[in-house]
Design a protein around this motif. Structure first.
Motif, mmCIF file in Angstrom:
data_model
loop_
_atom_site.group_PDB
_atom_site.id
_atom_site.type_symbol
_atom_site.label_atom_id
_atom_site.label_comp_id
_atom_site.label_asym_id
_atom_site.label_seq_id
_atom_site.Cartn_x
_atom_site.Cartn_y
_atom_site.Cartn_z
ATOM 1 N N TYR A 56 0.763 -1.086 -0.079
ATOM 2 C CA TYR A 56 0.025 0.139 -0.121
ATOM 3 C C TYR A 56 0.890 1.366 -0.038
ATOM 4 C CZ TYR A 56 -4.471 -2.523 0.435
ATOM 5 O OH TYR A 56 -5.408 -3.297 0.243
ATOM 6 N N HIS A 57 1.713 1.433 -0.987
ATOM 7 C CA HIS A 57 2.470 2.647 -1.109
ATOM 8 C C HIS A 57 1.608 3.877 -1.530
ATOM 9 C CE1 HIS A 57 5.233 5.527 -2.697
ATOM 10 N NE2 HIS A 57 4.518 5.510 -3.846
ATOM 11 N N LEU A 58 0.291 3.621 -2.403
ATOM 12 C CA LEU A 58 -0.720 4.541 -2.349
ATOM 13 C C LEU A 58 -2.192 3.829 -1.886
ATOM 14 C CD1 LEU A 58 0.485 6.022 -5.805
ATOM 15 C CD2 LEU A 58 0.881 7.010 -3.615
ATOM 16 N N TYR A 59 -2.917 4.834 -1.625
ATOM 17 C CA TYR A 59 -4.315 4.213 -1.670
ATOM 18 C C TYR A 59 -5.132 4.913 -2.435
ATOM 19 C CZ TYR A 59 -8.386 2.347 0.429
ATOM 20 O OH TYR A 59 -9.720 1.494 0.511
ATOM 21 N N PRO A 60 -5.270 4.640 -3.732
ATOM 22 C CA PRO A 60 -5.984 5.297 -4.672
ATOM 23 C C PRO A 60 -7.266 4.969 -4.998
ATOM 24 C CG PRO A 60 -4.724 3.613 -5.928
ATOM 25 C CD PRO A 60 -4.135 3.686 -4.549
ATOM 26 N N ILE A 61 -8.415 6.167 -4.731
ATOM 27 C CA ILE A 61 -9.605 5.773 -4.862
ATOM 28 C C ILE A 61 -10.096 6.325 -6.118
ATOM 29 C CG2 ILE A 61 -10.311 5.876 -2.364
ATOM 30 C CD1 ILE A 61 -11.091 8.627 -2.645
ATOM 31 N N ARG A 62 -11.194 5.696 -6.794
ATOM 32 C CA ARG A 62 -11.731 6.121 -8.014
ATOM 33 C C ARG A 62 -13.381 6.760 -7.750
ATOM 34 N NH1 ARG A 62 -11.007 2.743 -13.566
ATOM 35 N NH2 ARG A 62 -12.138 4.306 -14.907
ATOM 36 N N ILE A 63 -13.343 7.821 -8.078
ATOM 37 C CA ILE A 63 -14.979 8.409 -8.205
ATOM 38 C C ILE A 63 -15.564 7.788 -9.165
ATOM 39 C CG2 ILE A 63 -16.379 10.396 -8.279
ATOM 40 C CD1 ILE A 63 -14.092 10.702 -5.925
ATOM 41 N N SER A 64 -16.947 7.270 -8.637
ATOM 42 C CA SER A 64 -17.712 6.476 -9.713
ATOM 43 C C SER A 64 -18.743 7.325 -10.358
ATOM 44 C CB SER A 64 -18.670 5.455 -8.921
ATOM 45 O OG SER A 64 -19.316 4.634 -9.532
ATOM 46 N N ARG A 65 -18.425 7.785 -11.545
ATOM 47 C CA ARG A 65 -19.096 8.685 -12.378
ATOM 48 C C ARG A 65 -20.758 8.184 -12.713
ATOM 49 N NH1 ARG A 65 -15.784 10.456 -17.411
ATOM 50 N NH2 ARG A 65 -13.899 9.932 -16.708
ATOM 51 N N GLU A 66 -20.960 6.852 -12.663
ATOM 52 C CA GLU A 66 -22.283 6.611 -12.657
ATOM 53 C C GLU A 66 -23.131 6.627 -11.467
ATOM 54 O OE1 GLU A 66 -19.482 4.158 -13.095
ATOM 55 O OE2 GLU A 66 -19.318 4.889 -15.263
ATOM 56 N N LYS A 67 -22.288 6.847 -10.318
ATOM 57 C CA LYS A 67 -23.335 6.891 -9.113
ATOM 58 C C LYS A 67 -23.371 8.391 -8.352
ATOM 59 C CE LYS A 67 -22.395 2.040 -8.095
ATOM 60 N NZ LYS A 67 -21.441 1.092 -7.545
ATOM 61 N N THR A 68 -22.567 9.209 -8.978
ATOM 62 C CA THR A 68 -22.411 10.513 -8.226
ATOM 63 C C THR A 68 -22.267 11.629 -9.100
ATOM 64 O OG1 THR A 68 -21.541 11.847 -6.654
ATOM 65 C CG2 THR A 68 -20.103 10.212 -7.867
ATOM 66 N N ASN A 69 -22.617 12.988 -9.130
ATOM 67 C CA ASN A 69 -22.431 13.943 -9.950
ATOM 68 C C ASN A 69 -20.989 14.846 -9.405
ATOM 69 O OD1 ASN A 69 -23.541 15.122 -7.824
ATOM 70 N ND2 ASN A 69 -25.177 16.105 -8.773
ATOM 71 N N ILE A 70 -20.402 14.250 -8.610
ATOM 72 C CA ILE A 70 -19.104 14.878 -8.201
ATOM 73 C C ILE A 70 -17.963 14.273 -8.943
ATOM 74 C CG2 ILE A 70 -17.700 15.157 -6.189
ATOM 75 C CD1 ILE A 70 -20.646 16.281 -5.815
ATOM 76 N N SER A 71 -17.046 15.397 -9.395
ATOM 77 C CA SER A 71 -16.028 15.047 -9.990
ATOM 78 C C SER A 71 -14.789 14.910 -9.073
ATOM 79 C CB SER A 71 -15.701 16.189 -11.029
ATOM 80 O OG SER A 71 -14.980 17.182 -10.374
#
Length: 186
Positions: A56-71
Motif C-alpha cells: 500500500y504505497h498509495l491508496y488510490p480511490i476512484r470516483i464512480s461517475r455513474e453513481k455521483t455527480n461529483i468530479s
C-alpha cells in the motif's frame, strides 16, 4: 558537515529497512479501515486478491461517475481545502506533451484516460494517526453521501446532522451542517 540538527532530519536507511515489515503491516491496517469505512460510497477502492499482500504505497480511490455527480477535481479541491493532502496521478504516458508531439492523440487508451480523470490518492503512510484518518473518512463520507444523486433531502439532512456532529471543526462539515439547519433548506 553534518550537525546534530541535520542528522536528526536524515533518514536512517538501515533502521528503516529493519522496520519495513512493521510499516507495511501498519499500512495494511490503515487500508483495511479505509476499505470498511468507504465501501458504501460511490467509489471504486483498491482491489487486492485474497492470496496477496500489498505494501500500500498509495491508496488510490476512484470516483464512480455513474453513481455521483461529483468530479475528481471537486473532491480533490475539497480534501485539500480541508487540509487533507490528496494527490492526482497516472497521466497516461501518451498524453505527455512529448508523446503528443509524436502524434499520440486523446482516445488512444480510453480506460487509462478515464482512470486519470477519476482517481485520487488519499493519505496513506505508516505514521497516519487515527484522528487524521478519521478526518479523511468523515470528509469523504459527508461530501460523497450528501452530493450523490438523491431525491431524499430529509434522509440526507439527518445523515449530515448525525455525521457532522462529531467533526464540526472540519470547514466543509461545519458549512454543510449550517446549510442543513438553515430555514432555506427546511
Amino acid at each position: 558537515v553534518i550537525t546534530d540538527t541535520t542528522r536528526s532530519k536524515q533518514v536512517d536507511i538501515p533502521n528503516q529497512m529493519e522496520r519495513l515489515d512493521e510499516f507495511v503491516k501498519r499500512r495494511n491496517f490503515i487500508a483495511q479501515r479505509y476499505n470498511e469505512e468507504l465501501r458504501s460510497l460511490p467509489l471504486q477502492l483498491p482491489m487486492q486478491k485474497i492470496d496477496t499482500y500489498s505494501a500500500y504505497h498509495l491508496y488510490p480511490i476512484r470516483i464512480s461517475r455513474e453513481k455521483t455527480n461529483i468530479s475528481q477535481k471537486q473532491t480533490y479541491r475539497l480534501l485539500n481545502e480541508d487540509g487533507i493532502q490528496a494527490n492526482l496521478h497516472y497521466i497516461p504516458v501518451y498524453r505527455q506533451p512529448y508523446n503528443e508531439r509524436l502524434g499520440f492523440k486523446k482516445g488512444y487508451c480510453p480506460e487509462a484516460e478515464r482512470y486519470h480523470q477519476d482517481a485520487i490518492s488519499i493519505p496513506m503512510y505508516s505514521s497516519l494517526s487515527e484522528a487524521d484518518q478519521n478526518k479523511v473518512i468523515s470528509v469523504l463520507v459527508v461530501f460523497l453521501h450528501v452530493f450523490r444523486i438523491s431525491d431524499d433531502f430529509q434522509t440526507d439532512k439527518m445523515f449530515v446532522q448525525r455525521c457532522c456532529s462529531s467533526c464540526l471543526s472540519h470547514a466543509f462539515c461545519a458549512c454543510l451542517f449550517e446549510v442543513m439547519q438553515s430555514s432555506v433548506c427546511l
